[in-house]
Scaffold this active site. Structure first.
Site, mmCIF file in Angstrom:
data_model
loop_
_atom_site.group_PDB
_atom_site.id
_atom_site.type_symbol
_atom_site.label_atom_id
_atom_site.label_comp_id
_atom_site.label_asym_id
_atom_site.label_seq_id
_atom_site.Cartn_x
_atom_site.Cartn_y
_atom_site.Cartn_z
ATOM 1 N N GLU A 88 0.819 -1.209 0.000
ATOM 2 C CA GLU A 88 0.000 0.000 0.000
ATOM 3 C C GLU A 88 0.852 1.258 0.000
ATOM 4 O O GLU A 88 1.978 1.247 0.494
ATOM 5 C CB GLU A 88 -0.810 0.072 1.305
ATOM 6 C CG GLU A 88 -1.593 -1.144 1.621
ATOM 7 C CD GLU A 88 -2.286 -1.027 2.981
ATOM 8 O OE1 GLU A 88 -3.104 -1.884 3.276
ATOM 9 O OE2 GLU A 88 -1.993 -0.079 3.741
ATOM 10 N N CYS A 108 6.288 -7.733 7.517
ATOM 11 C CA CYS A 108 7.276 -7.093 8.395
ATOM 12 C C CYS A 108 7.581 -8.056 9.530
ATOM 13 O O CYS A 108 6.687 -8.709 10.051
ATOM 14 C CB CYS A 108 6.696 -5.798 8.958
ATOM 15 S SG CYS A 108 7.826 -4.901 10.047
ATOM 16 N N CYS A 115 0.379 -3.195 15.674
ATOM 17 C CA CYS A 115 0.473 -2.846 14.254
ATOM 18 C C CYS A 115 -0.165 -3.909 13.368
ATOM 19 O O CYS A 115 0.148 -5.091 13.474
ATOM 20 C CB CYS A 115 1.938 -2.649 13.873
ATOM 21 S SG CYS A 115 2.164 -2.278 12.137
ATOM 22 N N GLU A 156 9.786 -2.555 7.625
ATOM 23 C CA GLU A 156 10.792 -1.844 8.407
ATOM 24 C C GLU A 156 11.901 -1.425 7.433
ATOM 25 O O GLU A 156 12.696 -2.261 6.983
ATOM 26 C CB GLU A 156 11.338 -2.768 9.516
ATOM 27 C CG GLU A 156 12.581 -2.272 10.233
ATOM 28 C CD GLU A 156 12.531 -0.810 10.682
ATOM 29 O OE1 GLU A 156 11.548 -0.379 11.313
ATOM 30 O OE2 GLU A 156 13.508 -0.080 10.377
ATOM 31 N N SER A 187 11.213 6.278 8.813
ATOM 32 C CA SER A 187 10.816 5.930 10.166
ATOM 33 C C SER A 187 11.282 4.511 10.491
ATOM 34 O O SER A 187 11.062 3.585 9.716
ATOM 35 C CB SER A 187 9.291 6.012 10.264
ATOM 36 O OG SER A 187 8.849 5.569 11.518
ATOM 37 N N SER A 210 10.195 5.234 15.960
ATOM 38 C CA SER A 210 8.956 4.781 16.587
ATOM 39 C C SER A 210 9.289 4.356 18.005
ATOM 40 O O SER A 210 9.812 3.270 18.231
ATOM 41 C CB SER A 210 8.383 3.589 15.823
ATOM 42 O OG SER A 210 8.020 4.011 14.538
ATOM 43 N N HIS A 212 7.187 4.943 21.245
ATOM 44 C CA HIS A 212 5.938 4.370 21.768
ATOM 45 C C HIS A 212 5.948 3.934 23.230
ATOM 46 O O HIS A 212 4.897 3.536 23.760
ATOM 47 C CB HIS A 212 5.448 3.194 20.910
ATOM 48 C CG HIS A 212 5.338 3.499 19.447
ATOM 49 N ND1 HIS A 212 5.011 4.742 18.962
ATOM 50 C CD2 HIS A 212 5.523 2.721 18.355
ATOM 51 C CE1 HIS A 212 4.998 4.708 17.635
ATOM 52 N NE2 HIS A 212 5.308 3.502 17.236
ATOM 53 N N CYS A 329 -2.464 2.228 8.173
ATOM 54 C CA CYS A 329 -1.446 1.263 8.527
ATOM 55 C C CYS A 329 -1.766 -0.195 8.192
ATOM 56 O O CYS A 329 -2.009 -1.000 9.089
ATOM 57 C CB CYS A 329 -1.133 1.366 10.017
ATOM 58 S SG CYS A 329 -0.982 3.050 10.569
#
Ligand code: SAH
Length: 339
Positions: A88, A108, A115, A156, A187, A210, A212, A329
């Site tokens: 995407e 990933c 995620c 990633e 990122s 990231s 978090h 996402c």
């Protein structure tokens, strides 16, 4: 080999190795990225024998666009790859330009618990051309230029490091897509050795981390990568990055209700990153049907924001795009593949 894999330097090398002229690289870049040819037969300023060689050695194909979901200021693109996998990309229209979020891998391996993309293990890295032509196809659909790029889609990026750097070199090159390095952001969930390598990369690409969670205890629970590269190592790599590049970095912090959005977490975050030249970007969580995490309430988000602000962190709240369409996402691919 696909032609959109090649940086200008690699293309120069190719021409020289074939007993031809270096400057053909510039010419071909202009055919590919300015005139947007779809086959080598459209090239008029390179000798016929060389063109025949080029068409033997390279494919000039782009990705296949299979679905677009459109909203006022956001479009979500679903591409099919030649091995029938899907990735995407998202286009966001800002007042400052068109920004595109691209994918870097199929699946990933990082396994972040919140995620959607990470529910599917990595199948393979995207090749450079598969990243470059996401942008070409979107510009074509849009009929306008993409001015900003973020590598924050599926995957990633630092786990696909070499292809990623070639992608940057191509899209940043004045004869390529000429997107300014400061308009490009990558990122990462925090792959320390690659952050250190990246601090020597000559282009001034923005780096986002990231984060978090402000402690190892919490970060281990939601981001398995933290077990390999705990916060102490991550922060000291970032200190080196900042010293070497003299730049500012961004921490992304998704607000997950009851998990990382407490006052205690806000204070811990201040002590963790308060000494760094950074922004903290608070991200409203996009809830997905498949995962149990909930977004923090606006009240909680603002409380958290205020604590960071009072402690003089540069803090922003991410504007939300595309929650009506499946732009969040990895959701469009999940829907397509019914995962
Ligand atoms: N692997 C890279 C880049 C892709 S993820 C990375 O971890 O940075 C891009 C960003 O989206 C990351 O900050 C990721 O944590 C965040 N993200 C993932 N799922 C999300 C969700 N449901 N809502 C909001 N942000 C999410």
């Amino acid at each position: 080999m696909n032609i959109y894999n090649l940086t200008r330097e690699k293309l120069e090398e190719y021409f020289v190795n074939h007993g031809s002229k270096k400057f053909h690289a510039d010419q071909l870049f202009s055919w590919l990225y300015e005139k947007r040819i779809s086959s080598v037969s459209e090239v008029t300023d390179i000798k016929k024998e060389m063109l025949e060689q080029l068409s033997k050695d390279f494919s000039f194909s782009k990705l296949e666009l299979v679905q677009v979901e459109r909203d006022v200021d956001v479009c979500k693109y679903l591409f099919e790859l030649s091995d029938h996998e899907h990735i995407e990309a998202v286009l966001m229209r800002h007042d400052y330009g068109n920004s595109v979020c691209i994918s870097s891998q199929v699946g990933c391996n990082m396994g972040c618990r919140f995620c959607e993309s990470g529910r599917r293990k990595k199948v393979r890295n995207l090749e450079t051309w598969e990243m470059v032509t996401q942008l070409l196809m979107i510009e074509e659909d849009l009929g306008a230029r993409v001015s900003h790029v973020v590598v924050m889609g599926i995957g990633e990026p630092f786990d696909n490091y070499d292809n990623l750097l070639d992608f940057f070199l191509i899209i940043n090159h004045p004869k390529g897509l000429a997107i300014g390095a400061r308009h490009i952001t990558v990122s990462t969930c925090g792959i320390v050795p690659k952050i250190l390598e990246f601090s020597d990369f000559p282009l001034q690409i923005n780096l986002a981390i990231s984060l978090h969670a402000p402690t190892d205890e919490l970060r281990n629970q939601i981001m398995p990568i933290n077990k390999a590269y705990p916060l102490k190592e991550l922060i000291s790599a970032l200190e080196i990055y900042l010293r070497k590049t003299n730049r500012r970095l961004t921490f992304e912090y998704i607000m997950l209700a009851g998990i990382n959005d407490t006052e205690k977490c806000a204070k811990e975050l201040v002590s963790l990153v308060g000494h760094l030249n950074c922004y903290v970007n608070l991200i409203p969580y996009n809830e997905t049907n498949n995962l149990e995490f909930k977004r923090s309430s606006t009240v909680q988000l603002m409380k958290f924001y205020d604590i960071l602000k009072k402690n003089r962190l540069n803090v922003t709240i991410r504007r939300e795009f595309g929650s009506k369409i499946s732009a969040a996402c990895g959701q469009l691919r999940s829907k397509k593949e019914e995962l």
